[in-house]
Design a protein around this motif. Structure first.
Motif, PDB file in Angstrom:
ATOM      1  N   GLY A  77       0.713  -1.150   0.038  1.00  0.00           N
ATOM      2  CA  GLY A  77      -0.121  -0.166   0.128  1.00  0.00           C
ATOM      3  C   GLY A  77       0.962   1.111   0.062  1.00  0.00           C
ATOM      4  N   PRO A  78       0.763   2.112   0.873  1.00  0.00           N
ATOM      5  CA  PRO A  78       1.336   3.515   1.079  1.00  0.00           C
ATOM      6  C   PRO A  78       2.876   3.433   1.066  1.00  0.00           C
ATOM      7  CG  PRO A  78      -0.305   3.387   2.461  1.00  0.00           C
ATOM      8  CD  PRO A  78      -0.538   1.904   2.049  1.00  0.00           C
ATOM      9  N   PHE A  79       3.402   2.110   1.553  1.00  0.00           N
ATOM     10  CA  PHE A  79       4.721   2.130   1.561  1.00  0.00           C
ATOM     11  C   PHE A  79       5.285   2.128  -0.066  1.00  0.00           C
ATOM     12  CE2 PHE A  79       7.691  -1.811   0.978  1.00  0.00           C
ATOM     13  CZ  PHE A  79       8.886  -1.238   1.134  1.00  0.00           C
ATOM     14  N   GLU A  80       4.696   1.045  -0.641  1.00  0.00           N
ATOM     15  CA  GLU A  80       5.151   0.909  -1.940  1.00  0.00           C
ATOM     16  C   GLU A  80       4.924   2.178  -2.869  1.00  0.00           C
ATOM     17  OE1 GLU A  80       7.016  -0.908  -5.036  1.00  0.00           O
ATOM     18  OE2 GLU A  80       6.804  -1.664  -3.034  1.00  0.00           O
ATOM     19  N   TYR A  81       3.740   2.912  -2.607  1.00  0.00           N
ATOM     20  CA  TYR A  81       3.514   4.281  -3.410  1.00  0.00           C
ATOM     21  C   TYR A  81       4.645   5.168  -3.263  1.00  0.00           C
ATOM     22  CZ  TYR A  81      -1.144   2.312  -2.875  1.00  0.00           C
ATOM     23  OH  TYR A  81      -2.240   1.463  -2.563  1.00  0.00           O
ATOM     24  N   SER A  82       4.900   5.284  -1.814  1.00  0.00           N
ATOM     25  CA  SER A  82       5.977   6.467  -1.510  1.00  0.00           C
ATOM     26  C   SER A  82       7.208   5.799  -1.947  1.00  0.00           C
ATOM     27  CB  SER A  82       5.789   6.468   0.040  1.00  0.00           C
ATOM     28  OG  SER A  82       4.367   6.927   0.333  1.00  0.00           O
ATOM     29  N   ARG A  83       7.711   4.492  -1.800  1.00  0.00           N
ATOM     30  CA  ARG A  83       8.999   3.977  -2.131  1.00  0.00           C
ATOM     31  C   ARG A  83       9.025   4.219  -3.798  1.00  0.00           C
ATOM     32  NH1 ARG A  83      11.257  -1.840  -1.846  1.00  0.00           N
ATOM     33  NH2 ARG A  83       9.752  -2.617  -2.973  1.00  0.00           N
ATOM     34  N   ALA A  85       7.657   6.666  -5.484  1.00  0.00           N
ATOM     35  CA  ALA A  85       7.908   8.075  -5.709  1.00  0.00           C
ATOM     36  C   ALA A  85       9.132   8.728  -5.147  1.00  0.00           C
ATOM     37  CB  ALA A  85       6.531   8.870  -5.084  1.00  0.00           C
ATOM     38  N   PHE A  86       9.519   8.322  -3.915  1.00  0.00           N
ATOM     39  CA  PHE A  86      10.523   9.201  -3.409  1.00  0.00           C
ATOM     40  C   PHE A  86      11.951   7.952  -2.910  1.00  0.00           C
ATOM     41  CE2 PHE A  86       6.800  11.527  -2.242  1.00  0.00           C
ATOM     42  CZ  PHE A  86       6.925  12.776  -2.727  1.00  0.00           C
ATOM     43  N   GLY A  87      11.771   6.923  -3.262  1.00  0.00           N
ATOM     44  CA  GLY A  87      12.818   6.158  -2.968  1.00  0.00           C
ATOM     45  C   GLY A  87      12.809   5.360  -1.728  1.00  0.00           C
ATOM     46  N   PRO A  88      13.848   4.427  -1.172  1.00  0.00           N
ATOM     47  CA  PRO A  88      13.737   3.904   0.286  1.00  0.00           C
ATOM     48  C   PRO A  88      13.084   4.737   1.136  1.00  0.00           C
ATOM     49  CG  PRO A  88      15.575   3.374  -1.114  1.00  0.00           C
ATOM     50  CD  PRO A  88      14.928   4.499  -1.921  1.00  0.00           C
ATOM     51  N   THR A  89      13.994   5.949   1.412  1.00  0.00           N
ATOM     52  CA  THR A  89      13.566   6.836   2.570  1.00  0.00           C
ATOM     53  C   THR A  89      12.210   7.308   2.556  1.00  0.00           C
ATOM     54  OG1 THR A  89      15.797   7.466   2.851  1.00  0.00           O
ATOM     55  CG2 THR A  89      14.064   8.869   3.965  1.00  0.00           C
ATOM     56  N   GLY A  90      11.511   7.787   1.243  1.00  0.00           N
ATOM     57  CA  GLY A  90      10.044   7.832   1.230  1.00  0.00           C
ATOM     58  C   GLY A  90       9.413   6.572   1.713  1.00  0.00           C
ATOM     59  N   LEU A 385       4.170  11.099  -8.627  1.00  0.00           N
ATOM     60  CA  LEU A 385       4.190  10.149  -9.433  1.00  0.00           C
ATOM     61  C   LEU A 385       3.368  11.008 -10.791  1.00  0.00           C
ATOM     62  CD1 LEU A 385       3.374   7.059  -7.473  1.00  0.00           C
ATOM     63  CD2 LEU A 385       5.213   7.530  -8.722  1.00  0.00           C
ATOM     64  N   ARG A 386       2.516  11.773 -10.541  1.00  0.00           N
ATOM     65  CA  ARG A 386       1.908  12.496 -11.842  1.00  0.00           C
ATOM     66  C   ARG A 386       2.843  13.119 -12.637  1.00  0.00           C
ATOM     67  NH1 ARG A 386      -3.757  13.959 -12.928  1.00  0.00           N
ATOM     68  NH2 ARG A 386      -5.014  12.324 -11.729  1.00  0.00           N
ATOM     69  N   ARG A 387       3.952  13.695 -12.021  1.00  0.00           N
ATOM     70  CA  ARG A 387       4.911  14.292 -12.665  1.00  0.00           C
ATOM     71  C   ARG A 387       5.968  13.066 -13.343  1.00  0.00           C
ATOM     72  NH1 ARG A 387       4.794  17.793  -8.337  1.00  0.00           N
ATOM     73  NH2 ARG A 387       6.818  16.933  -7.538  1.00  0.00           N
ATOM     74  N   SER A 388       6.523  12.365 -12.433  1.00  0.00           N
ATOM     75  CA  SER A 388       7.581  11.450 -12.826  1.00  0.00           C
ATOM     76  C   SER A 388       7.185  10.201 -13.647  1.00  0.00           C
ATOM     77  CB  SER A 388       8.262  10.894 -11.488  1.00  0.00           C
ATOM     78  OG  SER A 388       7.574  10.361 -10.817  1.00  0.00           O
ATOM     79  N   GLU A 389       5.937   9.796 -13.595  1.00  0.00           N
ATOM     80  CA  GLU A 389       5.451   8.673 -14.414  1.00  0.00           C
ATOM     81  C   GLU A 389       4.043   9.086 -14.935  1.00  0.00           C
ATOM     82  OE1 GLU A 389       5.804   4.674 -12.920  1.00  0.00           O
ATOM     83  OE2 GLU A 389       7.101   5.317 -11.176  1.00  0.00           O
TER      84      GLU A 389
END
Length: 455
Positions: A77-83, A85-90, A385-389
């Protein structure tokens, strides 16, 4: 999944109805207890304003969050979306926040189950009942997601029916005068003095809707996540909005609402004001009311186990928690791990009883801290993600973009700032645990790099 992990995968078998049952069931205990703590400082009318603001935040959040869930149907869920978008720290920040939300909500609900049963059997120790609830429903979650989800749907329907019965039984004694009396932080009319109490009540308004986003953790087990998750989320939030308003208004108008704040069983106590202590309606409410608490308790165990499983599978937690049971296809060790933490919290009076609040209120607040941080990171991930993908498949797109996610993000930031001001000790505990967890993440970086290399 890494080729070094021979475990079987999760079972893709959940239907739209079952996902709706999980969405509502995860949250529905919030209609039974927890929210009335907000009346203590804000009053009924002040809390109504706070709850309205939080309801708008959740509505815009869910419509936005659904875009992420359908685009990236992953158990993390949120862990995967943020990873993503922002990499491991996110990913860590979102994963840690979600874990706190889902691991600390069940002990609060388990204590409420104990309080409800204590009404019927005063000799029962609510804490021992809470532990028994953990043992029963961890077992049920381990036995298989189909069994767990079907049970969740049934108890959720019973819980909704029970809330409707509660409204019907207390309605003859409902009085607007009761609801508005002293409804602005103890005053009959609004004044600036009511505003601090309204802000302080934010965690308890969030409790009305907390954990609905947990459906995202079941996305990997849905038959058709791109179609069924939007339906489950939207129908779920509308169901919960209607129930929250009805329960709050009818309970507050039943009599002296000040007797219902700072307790774990406001609905039975509200019904007592109307039908008396010996009424069969009251006994029915206590027994059927347990279904609402059980629905959320059981559903959140499902949610936290999938979050622990996803974090472990990605190398952010010990790898053993990423194993799937060979027969039941459930993350059995993840179920047990979250249960151990929850049971420890139940008996952590010295750790969580501070700031003039009860153990339950502080555990609720800790869980809400996790939720709010996760909402913030998730909405930031949506924008990123809207911007990067831009080419990412989005079966459901957030309506009124960017306004809906922007409002959800801004509202969550307001909630977080307010909670830090009014709950500095819990905020400090949340940060300290997060820093300790991040130290573990840094120490295990090579293991994650190895997992990525062999994926």
């Amino acid at each position: 999944m890494s080729s070094t992990n021979p475990s079987p995968g999760l079972d893709k078998s959940l239907s739209t109805w079952q996902l709706w049952g999980i969405a509502v069931g995860l949250v529905i205990s919030g209609e039974y207890f927890g929210w009335s703590y907000g009346w203590a400082g804000a009053g009924t009318l002040g809390f109504l304003v706070t709850a309205g603001f939080v309801a708008l935040m959740y509505t815009t959040f869910i419509f936005s969050f659904t875009e992420l869930t359908t685009s990236i149907p992953h158990a993390g869920g949120p862990f995967e979306y943020s990873r993503r978008a922002f990499g491991p720290t996110g990913g860590y920040i979102a994963g840690y926040a979600t874990l706190v939300e889902f691991v600390f909500a069940p002990p609060a609900i388990a204590l409420a189950i104990g309080s409800y049963l204590n009404v019927q059997f005063p000799a029962l120790d609510p804490k021992l009942v809470a532990v028994g609830a953990y043992l029963v429903f961890m077992t049920l979650n381990i036995l298989g997601v189909q069994i767990a989800a079907t049970f969740e749907l049934v108890v959720t329907l019973i819980a909704i029916f029970e809330l409707l019965v509660f409204m019907g039984v207390v309605s003859p004694g409902f009085s607007v005068a009761n609801f508005v009396k002293g409804g602005w932080a103890g005053q009959d009319s609004f004044s600036a003095a009511a505003i601090p109490g309204m802000f302080a009540a934010i965690p308890f308004a969030i409790w009305f809707f907390l954990a609905i986003e947990g459906v995202a953790m079941a996305a990997e087990e849905a038959k058709d996540p791109k179609r069924s998750i939007p339906i489950a989320y939207i129908a779920g939030i509308l169901t919960l909005l209607a129930l929250a308003v009805g329960v709050m208004v009818f309970a507050g108008g039943a009599g002296d609402w000040t007797k219902l704040s700072n307790i774990n069983d406001p609905l039975p106590q509200a019904m007592k004001l109307i039908v008396g202590e010996s009424s069969g309606w009251l006994h029915m409410l206590v027994w059927l009311g347990l279904f609402g608490l059980i629905a959320s308790f059981h559903g959140i165990i499902l949610g936290y186990s999938r979050q622990i499983f996803a974090l472990a599978r990605a190398g952010f937690l010990p790898g053993a928690f990423g194993r799937v049971h060979p027969r039941f296809h459930t993350p059995h060790l993840a179920v047990l791990a979250g249960g151990v933490v929850g049971i420890a919290a139940i008996f952590s009076d010295e750790l969580f009883s501070f700031g003039g609040q009860t153990l339950t209120a502080n555990i609720v607040t800790m869980s809400v801290f996790g939720a709010i941080v996760m909402y913030i990171v998730s909405m930031a991930s949506l924008f990123k993600l809207r911007r990067s993908e831009p080419g990412l498949a989005r079966p459901f797109r957030a309506p009124l973009y960017p306004w809906f996610p922007a409002f959800a993000l801004a509202a969550a930031l307001v909630c977080l700032a307010t909670m830090v001001v009014y709950n500095p000790l819990i905020a400090l505990l949340f940060v300290v645990l997060g820093v300790l967890g991040y130290a573990y993440v840094l120490a295990t970086r090579r293991r994650r790099e190895s997992l990525a290399a062999t994926a």
